[in-house]
Design a protein around this motif. Structure first.
Motif, PDB file in Angstrom:
ATOM      1  N   GLU A   1      50.041  28.213  23.807  1.00  0.00           N
ATOM      2  CA  GLU A   1      50.873  28.572  22.654  1.00  0.00           C
ATOM      3  C   GLU A   1      52.226  29.132  23.087  1.00  0.00           C
ATOM      4  OE1 GLU A   1      50.268  30.788  18.339  1.00  0.00           O
ATOM      5  OE2 GLU A   1      48.670  30.801  19.838  1.00  0.00           O
ATOM      6  N   ARG A   2      52.267  29.760  24.264  1.00  0.00           N
ATOM      7  CA  ARG A   2      53.502  30.399  24.729  1.00  0.00           C
ATOM      8  C   ARG A   2      54.433  29.461  25.483  1.00  0.00           C
ATOM      9  NH1 ARG A   2      50.093  35.039  25.937  1.00  0.00           N
ATOM     10  NH2 ARG A   2      49.755  34.164  28.013  1.00  0.00           N
ATOM     11  N   LEU A   3      54.042  28.246  25.753  1.00  0.00           N
ATOM     12  CA  LEU A   3      54.919  27.323  26.475  1.00  0.00           C
ATOM     13  C   LEU A   3      56.264  27.226  25.748  1.00  0.00           C
ATOM     14  CD1 LEU A   3      52.493  24.402  27.393  1.00  0.00           C
ATOM     15  CD2 LEU A   3      53.401  26.159  28.930  1.00  0.00           C
ATOM     16  N   ASP A   4      57.356  27.300  26.524  1.00  0.00           N
ATOM     17  CA  ASP A   4      58.683  27.339  25.907  1.00  0.00           C
ATOM     18  C   ASP A   4      59.368  25.974  25.890  1.00  0.00           C
ATOM     19  OD1 ASP A   4      59.230  27.063  28.586  1.00  0.00           O
ATOM     20  OD2 ASP A   4      60.503  28.850  28.742  1.00  0.00           O
ATOM     21  N   PHE A   5      58.587  24.912  25.940  1.00  0.00           N
ATOM     22  CA  PHE A   5      59.123  23.554  25.815  1.00  0.00           C
ATOM     23  C   PHE A   5      58.150  22.745  24.962  1.00  0.00           C
ATOM     24  CE2 PHE A   5      56.800  23.979  29.802  1.00  0.00           C
ATOM     25  CZ  PHE A   5      55.856  22.963  29.719  1.00  0.00           C
ATOM     26  N   PRO A   6      58.629  21.677  24.336  1.00  0.00           N
ATOM     27  CA  PRO A   6      57.755  20.925  23.430  1.00  0.00           C
ATOM     28  C   PRO A   6      56.723  20.088  24.179  1.00  0.00           C
ATOM     29  CG  PRO A   6      59.886  19.857  23.593  1.00  0.00           C
ATOM     30  CD  PRO A   6      60.012  21.147  24.338  1.00  0.00           C
ATOM     31  N   CYS A   7      55.548  19.984  23.629  1.00  0.00           N
ATOM     32  CA  CYS A   7      54.517  19.083  24.159  1.00  0.00           C
ATOM     33  C   CYS A   7      53.458  18.906  23.086  1.00  0.00           C
ATOM     34  CB  CYS A   7      53.901  19.624  25.449  1.00  0.00           C
ATOM     35  SG  CYS A   7      52.936  21.140  25.238  1.00  0.00           S
ATOM     36  N   ARG A   8      52.813  17.761  23.131  1.00  0.00           N
ATOM     37  CA  ARG A   8      51.692  17.489  22.234  1.00  0.00           C
ATOM     38  C   ARG A   8      50.440  17.149  23.023  1.00  0.00           C
ATOM     39  NH1 ARG A   8      54.138  14.033  17.105  1.00  0.00           N
ATOM     40  NH2 ARG A   8      55.071  15.820  16.035  1.00  0.00           N
ATOM     41  N   ALA A   9      50.431  17.491  24.310  1.00  0.00           N
ATOM     42  CA  ALA A   9      49.260  17.246  25.144  1.00  0.00           C
ATOM     43  C   ALA A   9      49.329  18.180  26.339  1.00  0.00           C
ATOM     44  CB  ALA A   9      49.214  15.795  25.605  1.00  0.00           C
ATOM     45  N   ALA A  10      48.169  18.421  26.928  1.00  0.00           N
ATOM     46  CA  ALA A  10      48.102  19.206  28.153  1.00  0.00           C
ATOM     47  C   ALA A  10      46.881  18.753  28.936  1.00  0.00           C
ATOM     48  CB  ALA A  10      48.000  20.700  27.849  1.00  0.00           C
ATOM     49  N   LEU A  11      46.941  18.962  30.255  1.00  0.00           N
ATOM     50  CA  LEU A  11      45.751  18.826  31.091  1.00  0.00           C
ATOM     51  C   LEU A  11      45.276  20.228  31.429  1.00  0.00           C
ATOM     52  CD1 LEU A  11      46.262  15.990  33.755  1.00  0.00           C
ATOM     53  CD2 LEU A  11      44.828  15.963  31.718  1.00  0.00           C
ATOM     54  N   LEU A  12      43.999  20.468  31.240  1.00  0.00           N
ATOM     55  CA  LEU A  12      43.389  21.730  31.616  1.00  0.00           C
ATOM     56  C   LEU A  12      42.899  21.578  33.054  1.00  0.00           C
ATOM     57  CD1 LEU A  12      41.202  22.251  28.414  1.00  0.00           C
ATOM     58  CD2 LEU A  12      43.641  22.752  28.737  1.00  0.00           C
ATOM     59  N   GLN A  13      43.352  22.427  33.944  1.00  0.00           N
ATOM     60  CA  GLN A  13      43.051  22.261  35.364  1.00  0.00           C
ATOM     61  C   GLN A  13      41.547  22.190  35.606  1.00  0.00           C
ATOM     62  OE1 GLN A  13      45.058  24.990  38.079  1.00  0.00           O
ATOM     63  NE2 GLN A  13      43.254  24.955  39.392  1.00  0.00           N
ATOM     64  N   ASN A  14      41.121  21.150  36.349  1.00  0.00           N
ATOM     65  CA  ASN A  14      39.718  20.926  36.689  1.00  0.00           C
ATOM     66  C   ASN A  14      38.823  20.832  35.451  1.00  0.00           C
ATOM     67  OD1 ASN A  14      41.022  22.534  39.047  1.00  0.00           O
ATOM     68  ND2 ASN A  14      39.243  21.552  39.975  1.00  0.00           N
ATOM     69  N   HIS A  15      39.380  20.327  34.363  1.00  0.00           N
ATOM     70  CA  HIS A  15      38.626  20.329  33.108  1.00  0.00           C
ATOM     71  C   HIS A  15      38.855  19.054  32.300  1.00  0.00           C
ATOM     72  CE1 HIS A  15      37.438  22.965  29.376  1.00  0.00           C
ATOM     73  NE2 HIS A  15      36.980  21.725  29.264  1.00  0.00           N
ATOM     74  N   GLY A  16      40.117  18.734  31.961  1.00  0.00           N
ATOM     75  CA  GLY A  16      40.342  17.528  31.188  1.00  0.00           C
ATOM     76  C   GLY A  16      41.514  17.628  30.238  1.00  0.00           C
ATOM     77  N   PRO A  17      41.726  16.591  29.441  1.00  0.00           N
ATOM     78  CA  PRO A  17      42.891  16.529  28.566  1.00  0.00           C
ATOM     79  C   PRO A  17      42.641  17.081  27.171  1.00  0.00           C
ATOM     80  CG  PRO A  17      41.770  14.424  28.535  1.00  0.00           C
ATOM     81  CD  PRO A  17      40.974  15.317  29.448  1.00  0.00           C
ATOM     82  N   VAL A  18      43.711  17.576  26.566  1.00  0.00           N
ATOM     83  CA  VAL A  18      43.689  17.949  25.149  1.00  0.00           C
ATOM     84  C   VAL A  18      44.983  17.431  24.540  1.00  0.00           C
ATOM     85  CG1 VAL A  18      44.596  20.255  25.668  1.00  0.00           C
ATOM     86  CG2 VAL A  18      43.477  19.840  23.482  1.00  0.00           C
ATOM     87  N   THR A  19      44.872  16.753  23.408  1.00  0.00           N
ATOM     88  CA  THR A  19      46.027  16.129  22.763  1.00  0.00           C
ATOM     89  C   THR A  19      46.079  16.534  21.300  1.00  0.00           C
ATOM     90  OG1 THR A  19      44.793  14.137  22.136  1.00  0.00           O
ATOM     91  CG2 THR A  19      45.877  14.122  24.297  1.00  0.00           C
TER      92      THR A  19
END
Length: 224
Positions: A144-162
């Protein structure tokens, strides 16, 4: 128009049929009106969901109805709070994307490089969030605190969330992350040609995705 419950069940079954949700892994949510969220229950098999047995919550995370929600609820709510345009969230443990999440990130703003136009068009920059135990609210707070736009992330050693403006868009982004992750692993230690920052920004602007990363491909563009 398909009811949100039915759309969630149908999309989850489709992702499971693609082999992107092994066992009882993965979770999906969709906004139902302005104040409610429908979320897959904890331990649910995405291939066999019951539309009448979904978790119902408000945007503060209060459990309103249905079975106990997935422990990844904080990640879903973080995407909804980051951008009101997000109406659906998909989290998977798809094999290639999980493997990519175990590698060093390509840049500070995207774990995955701009290998293909479709990755930029359908997903956009995808930061790597540092490891945290599944369901850790601190990881959601980091997102939530990321200061740039994104609609996806990779969780380290876990997987993707979009996330996306529709459940279809969020699901397509999850599939595209799996595809670009497979390409990245296939290329291995080679230095592939990448889209330039200007090319990626132009695609993002045209298709409404996010790309603000300025990293140049450097030696990746040099002839072999």
């Amino acid at each position: 128009m398909t009811a949100p419950r039915d759309e969630l069940v149908r999309t989850a079954a489709h992702l499971a049929s693609l082999g992107l949700s092994p066992g009882s892994s993965g979770n999906l949510s969709v906004r139902d009106g302005d104040g409610r969220v429908l979320l897959t229950p904890t331990g649910a098999d995405l291939a066999a969901l019951d539309p009448d047995a979904l978790s119902v919550l408000d945007l503060d995370g209060t459990h309103l109805d249905g079975p106990r929600p997935s422990k990844e609820l904080p990640l879903h709510l973080a995407f909804y709070r980051r951008d009101p345009a997000n109406r659906a969230v998909v989290h998977l443990h798809s094999r290639q994307a999980v493997a990519a999440s175990c590698l060093p990130p390509w840049s500070a703003r995207s774990a995955l490089p701009p290998l293909t136009p479709y990755f930029v068009m359908r997903v956009g920059q995808t930061p790597l969030l540092p490891y945290a135990p599944p369901g850790d609210p601190g990881q959601a707070a980091d997102l939530e605190r990321l200061d740039f736009p994104c609609r996806a992330a990779l969780l380290q050693n876990h997987g993707p969330v979009t996330a996306g403006p529709t459940l279809k868009a969020a699901a397509e982004a999850a599939v595209e992350i799996e595809e670009v992750s497979a390409l990245l692993l296939l290329l291995g230690a080679r230095h592939p040609r990448l889209l330039t920052p200007a090319q990626a920004r132009a695609l993002a602007a045209r298709y409404g995705s996010c790309w603000t990363d300025e990293r140049e491909p450097e030696e990746a563009l040099r002839p072999a």
